[in-house]
Design an enzyme around this catalytic site. Sequence first.
Site, PDB file in Angstrom:
ATOM      1  N   ASP A 158       0.829  -1.206   0.000  1.00 52.43           N
ATOM      2  CA  ASP A 158       0.000   0.000   0.000  1.00 52.43           C
ATOM      3  C   ASP A 158       0.866   1.261   0.000  1.00 52.43           C
ATOM      4  O   ASP A 158       2.084   1.194   0.133  1.00 52.43           O
ATOM      5  CB  ASP A 158      -0.928  -0.053   1.220  1.00 52.43           C
ATOM      6  CG  ASP A 158      -2.293   0.528   0.938  1.00 52.43           C
ATOM      7  OD1 ASP A 158      -2.419   1.340   0.006  1.00 52.43           O
ATOM      8  OD2 ASP A 158      -3.253   0.179   1.671  1.00 52.43           O
ATOM      9  N   ASP A 223     -10.648   3.001  -3.481  1.00 54.02           N
ATOM     10  CA  ASP A 223     -11.241   1.814  -2.855  1.00 54.02           C
ATOM     11  C   ASP A 223     -12.676   1.593  -3.329  1.00 54.02           C
ATOM     12  O   ASP A 223     -13.484   2.519  -3.337  1.00 54.02           O
ATOM     13  CB  ASP A 223     -11.262   1.972  -1.329  1.00 54.02           C
ATOM     14  CG  ASP A 223      -9.870   1.831  -0.724  1.00 54.02           C
ATOM     15  OD1 ASP A 223      -8.881   1.849  -1.471  1.00 54.02           O
ATOM     16  OD2 ASP A 223      -9.801   1.698   0.508  1.00 54.02           O
TER      17      ASP A 223
HETATM   18  C1  GAL Z   1      -6.368   0.949   1.571  1.00 57.94           C
HETATM   19  C2  GAL Z   1      -6.452  -0.096   0.477  1.00 57.94           C
HETATM   20  C3  GAL Z   1      -7.456  -1.128   0.916  1.00 57.94           C
HETATM   21  C4  GAL Z   1      -7.016  -1.743   2.236  1.00 57.94           C
HETATM   22  C5  GAL Z   1      -6.757  -0.655   3.268  1.00 57.94           C
HETATM   23  C6  GAL Z   1      -6.119  -1.227   4.528  1.00 57.94           C
HETATM   24  O1  GAL Z   1      -5.476   1.934   1.212  1.00 57.94           O
HETATM   25  O2  GAL Z   1      -6.833   0.508  -0.725  1.00 57.94           O
HETATM   26  O3  GAL Z   1      -7.585  -2.109  -0.090  1.00 57.94           O
HETATM   27  O4  GAL Z   1      -5.864  -2.501   2.016  1.00 57.94           O
HETATM   28  O5  GAL Z   1      -5.912   0.350   2.774  1.00 57.94           O
HETATM   29  O6  GAL Z   1      -5.844  -0.241   5.493  1.00 57.94           O
END
Ligand code: GAL
Length: 723
Positions: A158, A223
Amino acid sequence: MRIPWRRVWFLAALVCTAWLATLAPTAAAEPNGVALTPPMGWNDWYSEYCSVSAQLVEQTARDMVADGMAAAGYRYVNIDDCWMARSRDGNGNLVADPTRFPGGIAPVAAYVHSLGLKLGIYEDAGTTTCAGYPGSYGHEAQDAAAFASWGVDYVKYDRCNIPYGDYPGESAQEVDASLYTRMSNALRATGRPIVFSIVDPDPGVDSWTWGRTVGNLWRTTSDIEDNYGSMLSNFEGTVDLSSSAAPGGWNDPDLLQIGNGGSTPIEYRSEFSLWAEMAAPLIASTDVGELTPDALSIYENADVIAVDQDPLGRPGVPIASAGGLWVMTRQLTGGDRSVLLFNSTNTAATITTSAGAAGLRRAPGYSLLNLWTNSVSETGGQISAFVPAHGVAMFRVAPESRRVLRVLAPHTVLSLEPADPQVDAGGTTTVRESFVNQATVAVERLSLSFFAPRGWRVTRLGRTHLKRLAPGHRFTVLYRVTAPATGPPLGVGALAAAAAYDPVVGLSSSSANFGETVSVPVPAPFATADTTGQPASFGASNGSLAISARGSGVFPAYEDEAPSDSYAAIYAPRAAGPSSTAQVTVTWDPSGGTSGAAGLIERNQMTAPAGSGPAVVLYVASNATIEMAWNAAGGPFTDTWIQVPKVYVGYPVTLRLVRNGSSYTGYYSTNRGASWAAVATVTVAPSVSSGAQDVGAFHASGIQAWETTATFEDLIVNGVELR
Ligand code: GAL
């Protein structure tokens, strides 16, 4: 998780042409030898968020074997954020949360492997993950070595909390590309084949332009949420990037939501089909042990999975998208094509293309395998379907010889097209029922019928029987239909058609449905306003109100973009003087995005276009919180915003806005006014709170391309109720 409300994701839907399909991707794939087809598996995020545990992961792996998902191709069992302890150990090593992963990650990997599956894990390129656990920044080699030693097969990486201050003068894109490259190299140096998933979808970072040499998949969009509008946004944000993807590296429009309950079965079939046509990873983010038979049958549709996993690895391309009616074609191994007809609109529609336009070679005819009904038919070249709102028809198309065509059923299409998809209560419209024969042979003894619900009047305007319909011909019957004079504010009348005919062998039949919207007009002195620039519908009857609209809501656009606030309202013109009270009960609001809402709005002029904003709004937000936004500075839109902290409301919620000159106090009640809680008293710039204002109930879907219906009751302005 709520993303900052200012963040509005802008999408451009571009039309590509079929020849794009023949272009080979430019950059070489990440040479780690994995993900030659898009990864398939499971991820805990959308069903568990931060409560992931060893027990859950192992149970999920067992469920995937037991329910057939493993056999259908779902191999990766992926742990998302929050698996770690809050800090590294004395040697700087990552440590799993000791309560939720008591033995660490290695035994979980071993267990998952023993079931023939693979294990995935989550980390972050910054100092901490999005949920605040230790990130890999400065620890890339150490963490990669740990993952490999534990037996990890997939790393989702991430982009939260990257210390851009360490890189003066470099763009986010440059910094991110180099940090992701660092982890990619570290993983490769372990010698273990590990799928590397790049999660870097922020505006200004186009990871699909550098992802192929770094990782195996890269997120293209923000997301996903479990609603149709979000799915549509992520599809539209990905569909034109097909030339970036090929074996070894794939566009990732985010995790599958099928089974989570926020969309209809039709919409979930669309999600699965669109992802497969785009060659996207198929990673289910749901409780796979609790799937309904219908959701499981979507995940395990072997023909759609075969399209996604086609070894040629060429993603589908759009060849039409006018009016939200999409046609995509995907080249498959052996010369077949997967043709996807997607109706992104709110009304059923016929979508048509041809074998030639879809890129198939010339032939006497073509077989169409319908991937959702499993039926096979033959066409001389036209490919169409009457597709429900938000739905798809997906065909595997192959050129055929005359000998094969002779034994296949004819491809025919039955459709219903009202002159206007919406009528007023008591109003009349004309409906056309059409039957088209697209096969290479005639159909015989054709008979059409038509059905309308109780309370509708129907007059048939022509004959309904035909002896013979030649190939390529159409038979049409018109009906005059009158909707009932009373009903709910925005009702839907289910019109239905059926056809029976003799094909080559036996008797065939088909049916089609159309939901005709019937609205009860809003009575004076109330009026309607729509600043979305797209059609909206309004209805009012017996004190109930409904607003069906799109619109990005009441906020300015992301960063320096032009103001895009847009919504639809039922309001009382000039009814809110300097001392006034307005009240409404929100009974349902399915909106989404970061700014979907339903509530009360006050504004000098309700019909002024988007960009001149309301004075004040009090509403239920799409995340079920109570919020208030207002224009404090007198600029072109609401500039200040508050949320009632830690309060999540169910419906109905009653909202009340009391104006006293340029100060406004908001209240809400969750027991229909038996008791009230104050939200805030706010002061609005005098320039936007002068004289008597327009006031009413408003709704915005929160996602520009998605129309949703909010319902209300008891709109009362200074004691006058809308009836
Ligand atoms: C976001 C990501 C999600 C999930 C989340 C966890 O940035 O896009 O899929 O992994 O973080 O904190």
